[in-house]
Design a protein around this motif. Sequence first.
Motif, PDB file in Angstrom:
ATOM      1  N   ILE A 183      -1.070   3.327   1.055  1.00 12.25           N
ATOM      2  CA  ILE A 183      -0.912   2.906   2.470  1.00 12.25           C
ATOM      3  C   ILE A 183      -2.252   1.930   2.476  1.00 12.25           C
ATOM      4  CG2 ILE A 183      -0.943   2.642   5.012  1.00 12.25           C
ATOM      5  CD1 ILE A 183       1.144   5.762   3.671  1.00 12.25           C
ATOM      6  N   GLU A 184      -3.268   2.770   2.744  1.00 12.57           N
ATOM      7  CA  GLU A 184      -4.680   1.772   2.535  1.00 12.57           C
ATOM      8  C   GLU A 184      -4.234   0.677   1.675  1.00 12.57           C
ATOM      9  OE1 GLU A 184      -7.413   2.411   4.164  1.00 12.57           O
ATOM     10  OE2 GLU A 184      -6.269   4.352   5.114  1.00 12.57           O
ATOM     11  N   LYS A 185      -3.900   0.695   1.100  1.00 12.78           N
ATOM     12  CA  LYS A 185      -4.017  -0.561  -0.626  1.00 12.78           C
ATOM     13  C   LYS A 185      -3.396  -1.513   0.608  1.00 12.78           C
ATOM     14  CE  LYS A 185      -3.208   0.198  -4.424  1.00 12.78           C
ATOM     15  NZ  LYS A 185      -1.662  -0.079  -5.882  1.00 12.78           N
ATOM     16  N   LEU A 186      -2.060  -1.087   1.182  1.00 13.51           N
ATOM     17  CA  LEU A 186      -1.879  -2.244   1.464  1.00 13.51           C
ATOM     18  C   LEU A 186      -1.565  -2.336   2.648  1.00 13.51           C
ATOM     19  CD1 LEU A 186       1.951  -0.377   2.384  1.00 13.51           C
ATOM     20  CD2 LEU A 186       1.600  -2.602   0.803  1.00 13.51           C
ATOM     21  N   ARG A 187      -3.425  -2.137   3.698  1.00 12.92           N
ATOM     22  CA  ARG A 187      -3.801  -2.011   4.198  1.00 12.92           C
ATOM     23  C   ARG A 187      -4.739  -4.073   3.973  1.00 12.92           C
ATOM     24  NH1 ARG A 187      -7.871   0.463   8.326  1.00 12.92           N
ATOM     25  NH2 ARG A 187      -8.471   1.254   6.492  1.00 12.92           N
ATOM     26  N   LEU A 188      -5.651  -3.965   2.868  1.00 12.45           N
ATOM     27  CA  LEU A 188      -6.156  -4.650   2.232  1.00 12.45           C
ATOM     28  C   LEU A 188      -5.352  -5.678   1.710  1.00 12.45           C
ATOM     29  CD1 LEU A 188      -9.081  -2.466   0.917  1.00 12.45           C
ATOM     30  CD2 LEU A 188      -9.155  -3.850   2.703  1.00 12.45           C
ATOM     31  N   TYR A 189      -3.840  -5.497   1.858  1.00 16.40           N
ATOM     32  CA  TYR A 189      -2.926  -6.578   0.514  1.00 16.40           C
ATOM     33  C   TYR A 189      -2.647  -7.282   1.281  1.00 16.40           C
ATOM     34  CZ  TYR A 189       0.077  -8.294  -3.290  1.00 16.40           C
ATOM     35  OH  TYR A 189       0.718  -8.576  -4.232  1.00 16.40           O
ATOM     36  N   THR A 190      -2.189  -7.311   2.890  1.00 14.81           N
ATOM     37  CA  THR A 190      -1.791  -7.581   3.382  1.00 14.81           C
ATOM     38  C   THR A 190      -2.112  -8.531   4.600  1.00 14.81           C
ATOM     39  OG1 THR A 190      -1.291  -6.232   5.361  1.00 14.81           O
ATOM     40  CG2 THR A 190       0.688  -6.653   3.151  1.00 14.81           C
ATOM     41  N   ASP A 193       1.395  -9.927   8.171  1.00  9.73           N
ATOM     42  CA  ASP A 193       2.339  -9.786   8.879  1.00  9.73           C
ATOM     43  C   ASP A 193       3.748  -8.161   8.134  1.00  9.73           C
ATOM     44  OD1 ASP A 193       2.522 -12.888   8.623  1.00  9.73           O
ATOM     45  OD2 ASP A 193       2.269 -13.295   6.974  1.00  9.73           O
ATOM     46  N   THR A 194       4.303  -8.829   8.512  1.00  5.11           N
ATOM     47  CA  THR A 194       5.439  -7.098   8.924  1.00  5.11           C
ATOM     48  C   THR A 194       6.051  -7.401   7.092  1.00  5.11           C
ATOM     49  OG1 THR A 194       7.080  -7.582  10.364  1.00  5.11           O
ATOM     50  CG2 THR A 194       8.166  -6.332   8.632  1.00  5.11           C
ATOM     51  N   ILE A 195       5.793  -5.743   6.220  1.00  4.64           N
ATOM     52  CA  ILE A 195       5.209  -5.692   4.850  1.00  4.64           C
ATOM     53  C   ILE A 195       6.688  -5.740   4.568  1.00  4.64           C
ATOM     54  CG2 ILE A 195       5.100  -3.620   3.199  1.00  4.64           C
ATOM     55  CD1 ILE A 195       3.105  -3.065   5.017  1.00  4.64           C
ATOM     56  N   ASP A 196       7.492  -6.180   3.814  1.00  6.71           N
ATOM     57  CA  ASP A 196       8.661  -5.888   3.291  1.00  6.71           C
ATOM     58  C   ASP A 196       8.979  -5.603   1.469  1.00  6.71           C
ATOM     59  OD1 ASP A 196       7.391  -8.177   1.127  1.00  6.71           O
ATOM     60  OD2 ASP A 196       8.593  -9.819   2.421  1.00  6.71           O
ATOM     61  N   ALA A 197      10.084  -5.990   1.329  1.00  7.01           N
ATOM     62  CA  ALA A 197      10.415  -4.627  -0.111  1.00  7.01           C
ATOM     63  C   ALA A 197       9.520  -5.397  -1.211  1.00  7.01           C
ATOM     64  CB  ALA A 197      11.436  -4.577  -0.157  1.00  7.01           C
ATOM     65  N   ASP A 198       9.833  -6.435  -0.979  1.00 12.95           N
ATOM     66  CA  ASP A 198       8.801  -7.386  -2.107  1.00 12.95           C
ATOM     67  C   ASP A 198       7.228  -7.522  -2.096  1.00 12.95           C
ATOM     68  OD1 ASP A 198      10.980  -9.178  -2.993  1.00 12.95           O
ATOM     69  OD2 ASP A 198      10.874 -10.529  -2.080  1.00 12.95           O
ATOM     70  N   THR A 199       6.614  -7.564  -0.852  1.00 16.88           N
ATOM     71  CA  THR A 199       5.228  -6.607  -0.482  1.00 16.88           C
ATOM     72  C   THR A 199       5.169  -5.715  -1.165  1.00 16.88           C
ATOM     73  OG1 THR A 199       5.783  -7.700   0.906  1.00 16.88           O
ATOM     74  CG2 THR A 199       3.472  -6.473   0.333  1.00 16.88           C
ATOM     75  N   ILE A 200       5.980  -4.130  -0.918  1.00 15.33           N
ATOM     76  CA  ILE A 200       5.776  -3.053  -1.958  1.00 15.33           C
ATOM     77  C   ILE A 200       6.084  -3.460  -3.681  1.00 15.33           C
ATOM     78  CG2 ILE A 200       6.646  -0.517  -2.779  1.00 15.33           C
ATOM     79  CD1 ILE A 200       4.809  -1.000   0.434  1.00 15.33           C
ATOM     80  N   THR A 201       7.365  -4.274  -4.332  1.00 14.81           N
ATOM     81  CA  THR A 201       6.899  -4.252  -5.582  1.00 14.81           C
ATOM     82  C   THR A 201       5.733  -4.846  -6.221  1.00 14.81           C
ATOM     83  OG1 THR A 201       9.548  -4.322  -5.042  1.00 14.81           O
ATOM     84  CG2 THR A 201       8.465  -5.332  -7.259  1.00 14.81           C
ATOM     85  N   ALA A 202       5.085  -5.665  -5.596  1.00 15.07           N
ATOM     86  CA  ALA A 202       4.436  -6.412  -5.782  1.00 15.07           C
ATOM     87  C   ALA A 202       2.771  -4.960  -5.940  1.00 15.07           C
ATOM     88  CB  ALA A 202       4.001  -7.924  -5.157  1.00 15.07           C
ATOM     89  N   ALA A 203       3.127  -4.720  -4.843  1.00 21.78           N
ATOM     90  CA  ALA A 203       1.937  -4.461  -4.112  1.00 21.78           C
ATOM     91  C   ALA A 203       1.223  -2.666  -4.851  1.00 21.78           C
ATOM     92  CB  ALA A 203       1.063  -3.869  -2.811  1.00 21.78           C
ATOM     93  N   VAL A 204       2.287  -1.633  -4.671  1.00 23.03           N
ATOM     94  CA  VAL A 204       2.638  -0.669  -4.687  1.00 23.03           C
ATOM     95  C   VAL A 204       3.070   0.472  -6.081  1.00 23.03           C
ATOM     96  CG1 VAL A 204       3.646   1.623  -3.773  1.00 23.03           C
ATOM     97  CG2 VAL A 204       3.274  -0.288  -2.262  1.00 23.03           C
ATOM     98  N   ALA A 205       2.280   1.045  -7.133  1.00 18.75           N
ATOM     99  CA  ALA A 205       2.762   1.434  -8.243  1.00 18.75           C
ATOM    100  C   ALA A 205       3.649   2.952  -8.056  1.00 18.75           C
ATOM    101  CB  ALA A 205       1.619   1.886  -8.634  1.00 18.75           C
ATOM    102  N   ASP A 206       4.147   2.855  -8.853  1.00 13.96           N
ATOM    103  CA  ASP A 206       5.148   4.192  -8.793  1.00 13.96           C
ATOM    104  C   ASP A 206       4.559   5.808  -9.494  1.00 13.96           C
ATOM    105  OD1 ASP A 206       6.896   6.411  -9.298  1.00 13.96           O
ATOM    106  OD2 ASP A 206       8.643   5.003 -10.426  1.00 13.96           O
TER     107      ASP A 206
END
Length: 247
Positions: A183-190, A193-206
Amino acid sequence: MRLRPDQLKQNLSKTLLPIYIVSGDETLLVQECCDDIRLSCRRQGFSREVLHVETGFDWNELLASAAAMSLFAERQLIELRMPTGKPGDAGGKALTEYAANASPDNVLLIICNKLESASTRTKWYKNIEAAGASVQCWPIEMAQLPRWINNRLSRLGLNASSEAIQMLAERVEGNLLAAAQEIEKLRLYTDGDTIDADTITAAVADNARYDVFGLVDRALEGNVSSCLKNLQGLKAEGTEPPYCYGH
């Protein structure tokens, strides 16, 4: 009194109790609850002392610390780190005595790992709850994880679609620390804009953690897709799935 982790911050904004016991095996929640208590004490000018309960610990140290005044401040936070949650007879008596004579000039923060139910029924524990507050940090189950993620995103000023939140939950299931980090990474990554599934696919590891018991739970729920995902995760981690033998 008893407080949930999500109730603690609001309670601290109203009053600072003389004793808190924070326990649980969810490391992130325990750490953040303790940080909230430390911050409240620091804002009110408390100094801080840390005591580690190990083999041979002298419980008179706790009572002496409670009676002592800091050279730099009259109020102090005494942080008692007791991983086992088992103070023994001497410790139980010392904690009971402390609770009976808790000073408004001190805050005692007791930090434990997950407590057995028997420990929460002891005299010393009940006296701690009566004089202050207990906060038990339970793991966030998958059913509650999307809501936890959404709340955390909101606190950071981030918005996400329900699909993105569900995808993120699946990628960090059983690993709350990884969830917070992503979630902290997403703050830097976005860029707002509203975070969508494509953003999660690109930014978040499993980062999901898998176990055999979780697989059984998913099977009993009839959740085929989660079962397959759990099986794949177990295989990737080198864990053999359970086998059932017929008669």
